[in-house]
Design a protein around this motif. Structure first.
Motif, PDB file in Angstrom:
ATOM      1  N   GLN A 131      13.584  84.325  51.491  1.00 22.45           N
ATOM      2  CA  GLN A 131      15.076  83.806  52.048  1.00 22.45           C
ATOM      3  C   GLN A 131      15.566  82.814  51.141  1.00 22.45           C
ATOM      4  N   ASP A 132      13.947  81.918  51.190  1.00 22.94           N
ATOM      5  CA  ASP A 132      14.773  80.355  49.623  1.00 22.94           C
ATOM      6  C   ASP A 132      14.709  81.177  48.393  1.00 22.94           C
ATOM      7  N   SER A 133      13.952  81.792  48.097  1.00 26.58           N
ATOM      8  CA  SER A 133      14.055  82.358  46.628  1.00 26.58           C
ATOM      9  C   SER A 133      15.832  82.777  45.919  1.00 26.58           C
ATOM     10  N   ILE A 134      16.795  83.326  47.276  1.00 22.62           N
ATOM     11  CA  ILE A 134      17.901  83.076  47.053  1.00 22.62           C
ATOM     12  C   ILE A 134      18.725  81.986  46.165  1.00 22.62           C
TER      13      ILE A 134
ATOM     14  N   GLU B 158      10.722  72.744  69.385  1.00 22.20           N
ATOM     15  CA  GLU B 158      10.172  73.006  67.784  1.00 22.20           C
ATOM     16  C   GLU B 158      10.104  74.281  66.941  1.00 22.20           C
ATOM     17  N   SER B 159      11.966  74.684  67.805  1.00 20.61           N
ATOM     18  CA  SER B 159      11.449  76.556  67.472  1.00 20.61           C
ATOM     19  C   SER B 159      11.892  76.348  65.986  1.00 20.61           C
ATOM     20  N   PRO B 160      11.137  77.391  65.527  1.00 20.47           N
ATOM     21  CA  PRO B 160      11.731  77.629  63.573  1.00 20.47           C
ATOM     22  C   PRO B 160      12.476  78.459  63.251  1.00 20.47           C
ATOM     23  N   PHE B 161      13.213  78.767  64.836  1.00 15.14           N
ATOM     24  CA  PHE B 161      14.594  80.175  64.260  1.00 15.14           C
ATOM     25  C   PHE B 161      15.758  79.198  64.301  1.00 15.14           C
ATOM     26  N   VAL B 162      15.764  78.134  64.866  1.00 18.07           N
ATOM     27  CA  VAL B 162      16.564  77.394  65.021  1.00 18.07           C
ATOM     28  C   VAL B 162      17.292  77.152  63.597  1.00 18.07           C
ATOM     29  N   PRO B 163      17.037  76.890  62.395  1.00 16.46           N
ATOM     30  CA  PRO B 163      17.432  76.524  61.818  1.00 16.46           C
ATOM     31  C   PRO B 163      17.554  77.299  60.465  1.00 16.46           C
ATOM     32  N   LEU B 164      17.067  78.846  60.701  1.00 15.57           N
ATOM     33  CA  LEU B 164      16.339  79.732  59.574  1.00 15.57           C
ATOM     34  C   LEU B 164      18.249  80.327  59.318  1.00 15.57           C
ATOM     35  N   GLU B 165      18.939  80.063  60.587  1.00 15.15           N
ATOM     36  CA  GLU B 165      20.821  80.976  59.893  1.00 15.15           C
ATOM     37  C   GLU B 165      20.908  79.398  59.103  1.00 15.15           C
ATOM     38  N   LYS B 166      20.791  78.389  59.546  1.00 15.41           N
ATOM     39  CA  LYS B 166      21.304  77.134  58.707  1.00 15.41           C
ATOM     40  C   LYS B 166      20.806  77.521  57.506  1.00 15.41           C
ATOM     41  N   HIS B 167      19.447  77.526  56.880  1.00 10.36           N
ATOM     42  CA  HIS B 167      19.404  78.042  55.583  1.00 10.36           C
ATOM     43  C   HIS B 167      19.555  79.250  55.053  1.00 10.36           C
TER      44      HIS B 167
END
Length: 229
Positions: A94-97, A14-23
């Motif tokens: 980041q999501d606001s982009i 459940e690492s929150p970092f794994v999908p960060l780059e995908k996001h």
């Protein structure tokens, strides 16, 4: 090296970092589609504009799903390598982009580009190109997270990551300058564009420029997250 880093991170439950780059990638893809939408808008191609708007809408929705996955992946009982509140604040920017890309695309569909002088069209294309450049530079910055995590935030990797942030901020400043010049041009052509047209274009300038602004804000929050870890 990056594939190795990803394989290591992927085994972390459940690492929150794994999908960060995908996001982050969803955001830059949305802005790239917005650049295509802007070209269609200035060319008066409503069909292509609406197609790109639909594509941006899907990318923004995908980004929202990844955002929820990241939030759900933040463990309550495990200490992260960064402050949890800083991580959430960074994620929000980041999501606001993608949000601003979606808003700009929708805004273009509301009023066709029929009476715009060529100089204003060129101004919008330049503003869009620089906003996209800002987002791409931010995407490069977000990609450095894997290296930081893999090296446990080594001094060398931190310095390399930090060196990119001023580049993002410089590009965002360039966007601000272009916004001011474009707004002045719009007001100077009010007789041709009309009052409603001026209001519409002001809103479009704000939304396209907002893409770069949110990229710089996300970069700033990333800096804060690193420094306060």
């Amino acid at each position: 090296m990056k594939d190795y880093i990803r394989s290591v991170l992927d085994v972390v439950s459940e690492s929150p970092f794994v999908p960060l780059e995908k996001h982050a990638k969803k955001g830059v893809l949305a802005v790239e589609k917005l650049a295509e939408a802007m070209e269609a808008y200035c060319a008066g191609n409503q069909a292509v504009l609406e197609e790109r708007t639909d594509e941006i809408d899907k990318l923004e929705h995908d980004a929202d799903k990844l955002k929820q996955k990241i939030r759900a992946g933040i463990p309550s009982s495990v200490r992260l390598q960064v402050n949890k509140k800083d991580l959430l604040s960074f994620l929000k920017q980041q999501d606001s982009i993608a949000d601003f890309a979606q808003a700009a695309a929708y805004w273009m569909t509301l009023r066709p580009c029929k009476t715009l002088p060529e100089e204003i069209k060129e101004g919008f294309l330049e503003l869009m190109a620089t906003s996209l450049k800002t987002t791409r530079k931010y995407d490069e910055l977000a990609g450095e997270l894997y290296k930081l995590l893999a090296t446990s935030f080594s001094k060398e990797e931190i310095q390399e990551t930090m060196s990119i942030i001023p580049e993002v901020e410089k590009l965002e400043h360039d966007v601000d300058v272009l916004e001011t010049a474009l707004l002045k041009m719009i007001f100077e052509n009010e007789d041709i564009i009309g009052g409603a047209g001026v209001c519409h274009l002001i809103g479009l300038v704000e939304r396209v420029g907002g893409v770069a602004d949110k990229s710089a804000s996300a970069a700033d929050r990333l800096r804060t997250m690193i420094l306060r870890r």
